[in-house]
Design a protein around this motif. Structure first.
Motif, PDB file in Angstrom:
ATOM      1  N   LYS A   1     -50.542  50.022   5.929  1.00 50.57           N
ATOM      2  CA  LYS A   1     -50.641  51.796   5.768  1.00 50.57           C
ATOM      3  C   LYS A   1     -49.767  51.947   3.919  1.00 50.57           C
ATOM      4  N   GLU A   2     -50.157  50.498   4.106  1.00 49.20           N
ATOM      5  CA  GLU A   2     -49.738  50.064   1.666  1.00 49.20           C
ATOM      6  C   GLU A   2     -50.253  48.624   1.654  1.00 49.20           C
ATOM      7  N   SER A   3     -50.509  48.626   0.868  1.00 46.41           N
ATOM      8  CA  SER A   3     -51.102  47.499   0.210  1.00 46.41           C
ATOM      9  C   SER A   3     -49.886  46.290  -0.161  1.00 46.41           C
ATOM     10  N   ARG A   4     -49.480  45.029  -0.370  1.00 49.24           N
ATOM     11  CA  ARG A   4     -48.358  44.977  -0.455  1.00 49.24           C
ATOM     12  C   ARG A   4     -48.839  42.859  -0.758  1.00 49.24           C
ATOM     13  N   GLY A   5     -48.779  42.935  -1.675  1.00 45.87           N
ATOM     14  CA  GLY A   5     -48.364  41.316  -1.978  1.00 45.87           C
ATOM     15  C   GLY A   5     -47.074  41.148  -1.869  1.00 45.87           C
ATOM     16  N   LEU A   6     -47.012  39.708  -2.866  1.00 41.72           N
ATOM     17  CA  LEU A   6     -45.107  38.853  -2.602  1.00 41.72           C
ATOM     18  C   LEU A   6     -44.163  39.934  -3.698  1.00 41.72           C
ATOM     19  N   GLY A   7     -43.918  40.878  -2.960  1.00 42.29           N
ATOM     20  CA  GLY A   7     -42.951  41.866  -3.499  1.00 42.29           C
ATOM     21  C   GLY A   7     -43.401  42.809  -4.319  1.00 42.29           C
ATOM     22  N   PHE A   8     -44.567  42.533  -4.334  1.00 42.43           N
ATOM     23  CA  PHE A   8     -45.854  43.277  -5.650  1.00 42.43           C
ATOM     24  C   PHE A   8     -45.829  44.687  -4.488  1.00 42.43           C
ATOM     25  N   GLN A   9     -45.577  45.819  -5.322  1.00 44.07           N
ATOM     26  CA  GLN A   9     -47.061  47.688  -4.693  1.00 44.07           C
ATOM     27  C   GLN A   9     -48.365  46.780  -5.098  1.00 44.07           C
ATOM     28  N   LEU A  10     -49.407  46.810  -4.209  1.00 40.22           N
ATOM     29  CA  LEU A  10     -50.350  47.008  -4.770  1.00 40.22           C
ATOM     30  C   LEU A  10     -51.151  48.195  -4.799  1.00 40.22           C
ATOM     31  N   LYS A  11     -52.024  48.238  -6.093  1.00 36.45           N
ATOM     32  CA  LYS A  11     -53.383  48.835  -5.458  1.00 36.45           C
ATOM     33  C   LYS A  11     -54.705  48.883  -4.345  1.00 36.45           C
ATOM     34  N   GLY A  12     -54.811  49.958  -3.480  1.00 33.22           N
ATOM     35  CA  GLY A  12     -55.709  49.500  -2.253  1.00 33.22           C
ATOM     36  C   GLY A  12     -56.489  50.618  -2.297  1.00 33.22           C
ATOM     37  N   ARG A  13     -56.943  50.851  -0.543  1.00 34.70           N
ATOM     38  CA  ARG A  13     -57.676  52.035  -0.460  1.00 34.70           C
ATOM     39  C   ARG A  13     -56.692  53.003  -0.356  1.00 34.70           C
ATOM     40  N   GLN A  14     -55.568  52.525  -0.227  1.00 34.38           N
ATOM     41  CA  GLN A  14     -54.459  53.581   0.266  1.00 34.38           C
ATOM     42  C   GLN A  14     -54.134  54.488  -0.482  1.00 34.38           C
ATOM     43  N   ASP A  15     -53.364  56.145  -0.476  1.00 30.95           N
ATOM     44  CA  ASP A  15     -52.819  56.968  -1.675  1.00 30.95           C
ATOM     45  C   ASP A  15     -51.840  56.052  -2.194  1.00 30.95           C
ATOM     46  N   SER A  16     -51.666  55.631  -3.454  1.00 32.10           N
ATOM     47  CA  SER A  16     -50.818  55.654  -4.219  1.00 32.10           C
ATOM     48  C   SER A  16     -49.842  56.414  -5.595  1.00 32.10           C
ATOM     49  N   PRO A  17     -48.376  55.601  -5.331  1.00 28.87           N
ATOM     50  CA  PRO A  17     -48.054  55.777  -7.149  1.00 28.87           C
ATOM     51  C   PRO A  17     -48.225  56.474  -8.161  1.00 28.87           C
ATOM     52  N   MET A  18     -49.675  54.434  -8.657  1.00 29.69           N
ATOM     53  CA  MET A  18     -50.232  54.888  -9.194  1.00 29.69           C
ATOM     54  C   MET A  18     -51.406  55.282 -10.004  1.00 29.69           C
ATOM     55  N   GLY A  19     -51.558  56.209  -9.197  1.00 27.81           N
ATOM     56  CA  GLY A  19     -52.769  57.321  -9.150  1.00 27.81           C
ATOM     57  C   GLY A  19     -54.243  56.582  -9.120  1.00 27.81           C
ATOM     58  N   GLU A  20     -55.176  57.607  -9.853  1.00 26.67           N
ATOM     59  CA  GLU A  20     -56.593  57.148  -8.229  1.00 26.67           C
ATOM     60  C   GLU A  20     -57.489  56.502 -10.134  1.00 26.67           C
ATOM     61  N   LEU A  21     -56.417  55.997 -10.924  1.00 25.16           N
ATOM     62  CA  LEU A  21     -57.999  55.219 -12.048  1.00 25.16           C
ATOM     63  C   LEU A  21     -57.347  54.029 -12.084  1.00 25.16           C
ATOM     64  N   LEU A  22     -56.744  53.515 -11.958  1.00 30.72           N
ATOM     65  CA  LEU A  22     -55.883  51.528 -11.979  1.00 30.72           C
ATOM     66  C   LEU A  22     -56.927  50.904 -10.974  1.00 30.72           C
ATOM     67  N   SER A  23     -57.655  49.960 -11.284  1.00 32.59           N
ATOM     68  CA  SER A  23     -58.217  48.778 -11.285  1.00 32.59           C
ATOM     69  C   SER A  23     -57.629  48.816  -9.252  1.00 32.59           C
ATOM     70  N   GLN A  24     -58.775  48.921  -8.146  1.00 39.61           N
ATOM     71  CA  GLN A  24     -58.344  47.665  -6.965  1.00 39.61           C
ATOM     72  C   GLN A  24     -57.003  46.495  -7.356  1.00 39.61           C
ATOM     73  N   GLY A  25     -56.388  46.433  -6.976  1.00 37.20           N
ATOM     74  CA  GLY A  25     -55.490  44.941  -7.281  1.00 37.20           C
ATOM     75  C   GLY A  25     -54.998  45.320  -8.148  1.00 37.20           C
ATOM     76  N   SER A  26     -54.396  46.073  -8.957  1.00 33.14           N
ATOM     77  CA  SER A  26     -53.563  46.626 -10.280  1.00 33.14           C
ATOM     78  C   SER A  26     -52.256  46.469  -9.560  1.00 33.14           C
ATOM     79  N   TYR A  27     -50.813  46.169 -10.181  1.00 35.38           N
ATOM     80  CA  TYR A  27     -49.913  46.087  -9.055  1.00 35.38           C
ATOM     81  C   TYR A  27     -48.577  45.975 -10.117  1.00 35.38           C
ATOM     82  N   GLY A  28     -47.712  46.628  -8.976  1.00 37.56           N
ATOM     83  CA  GLY A  28     -46.273  46.672  -9.989  1.00 37.56           C
ATOM     84  C   GLY A  28     -45.365  47.096  -8.739  1.00 37.56           C
TER      85      GLY A  28
END
Length: 357
Positions: free
Chosen positions: A270-297
């Protein structure tokens, strides 16, 4: 250059948050740096200054705890697939939990336990956390867990032989030139963006970590507690956008280690996760819609966020004190945050097409 983005941020002053410190950059190049509003409006009005500290809330997980863990993994003091019982005297119901599970929020630990409540006081925090029932089988799901990061804190302190605040200074703040970043800031001498009126004691949390568990634990906690200025976070963002290179040009993390940190370990959950990083995956994200897949923060409950666009290295920092208006008001901030990251990517693409950047 990013005037429309700044106008958006300024439009939130007085409704979404009392103040905002914002920066946009690419790699270590700073494209925008701006400040809006007042750092405090209640009980008195105080101006925002460039050296104002913001309570990073859960952004602390990334800036401090995660980075200390990554440095220890890289230098061989810690291993991703070590069981937590290797470092702790008690593992409770989580003997199968690894460092990896804590960093990816797949441990099975609950999201939160009110450790500050009377029923838990004067009991060992780790005993409470690790005696809790699993929310799911370890590794099978993502549940964003502050409790997991409190466990990770104890492991890092056991390995490092120092408290987390000292480890963060040694492994993160000093090497990255984050001169003002700290736990438990000087509340008298230092300008600090005001946070919320504590419901449990009727006092303003300003200068004390807003998170109740972190406050109860003395202000130094694996899940929250770091205070930082915009310039501190600019240094950190630049390192993240260059895959581990500090602003002085020195290698902070190897590119291989950083790539491991931003790899998507949970693409089917349900969430895309790296090691400590939240990632942009297919799921809804706080970073919006336009950041590329794999964006992180990461984000912080008080109204803070940092995200890096994977494809371009463009990053945005939005530091606010949205909770000064009360935590129930954060809906306005959430909506504006998504618009902020969408608008900076949209504007960047326009500038790029016009060859102005």
């Amino acid at each position: 250059m990013f005037d429309s983005v700044l106008q958006l941020v300024q439009s939130g002053v007085g409704s979404a948050y009392p103040c905002a410190a914002v920066a946009i950059g690419q790699g270590h190049r700073v494209l925008v740096r701006a400040f809006f509003g007042q750092r405090q409006v209640l009980p008195t009005v105080l101006d925002l200054t460039e050296d104002t500290l913001f309570d990073l809330a859960s952004l602390s997980k990334l800036v401090s705890t995660t980075m200390v863990a990554l440095k220890m993994i890289e230098n061989g003091k810690l291993h991703l697939h070590d069981k937590i019982g290797k470092y702790l005297d008690f593992a409770g119901n989580f003997a199968d939990c690894e460092i990896y599970h804590l960093l990816t929020h797949t441990s099975g630990l609950p999201a939160g336990i009110p450790l500050y409540n009377e029923e838990y006081k004067n009991r060992d925090v780790l005993q409470i956390i690790l005696s809790s029932e699993k929310c799911y089988e370890t590794g099978k799901e993502v549940c964003y867990s502050c409790m997991g990061y409190l466990v990770l804190q104890r492991i890092l302190e056991a390995v490092g032989g120092e408290t987390l605040d000292k480890l963060a200074r040694k492994y993160v703040f000093a090497p990255l030139g984050m001169k003002n970043a700290c736990y438990n800031p000087d509340k008298i001498k230092t300008p600090i963006a005001a946070t919320e009126l504590y419901a449990h004691n009727g006092e303003w949390a300003t200068g004390y970590v807003h998170d109740e568990n972190a406050h109860y634990l003395g202000g130094v906690a694996g899940n929250a507690g770091v205070f930082a200025t915009l310039d501190d976070m600019i240094s950190f963002a630049g390192m993240c956008a260059t895959n581990g290179i500090a602003k002085d040009g020195e290698e902070y993390l190897s590119s291989r280690m950083f790539d491991l940190a931003i790899h998507n370990y949970t693409p089917d959950k349900k969430e895309s996760r790296g090691l400590g990083f939240q990632l942009k995956g297919r799921q809804d994200s706080p970073m919006g819609e336009l950041l590329s897949q794999g964006s992180y923060g990461h984000t912080g409950f008080t109204g803070t966020s940092l995200y890096v666009d994977k494809d371009t290295g463009l990053w945005g920092i939005l530091l606010t004190n949205a909770v000064h208006y009360g935590r129930e008001n954060r809906g306005a901030y959430f909506a504006l945050r998504r618009k902020f990251y969408d608008s900076l990517i949209r504007k960047y693409k326009i500038l790029q097409a016009e060859e102005k950047i």
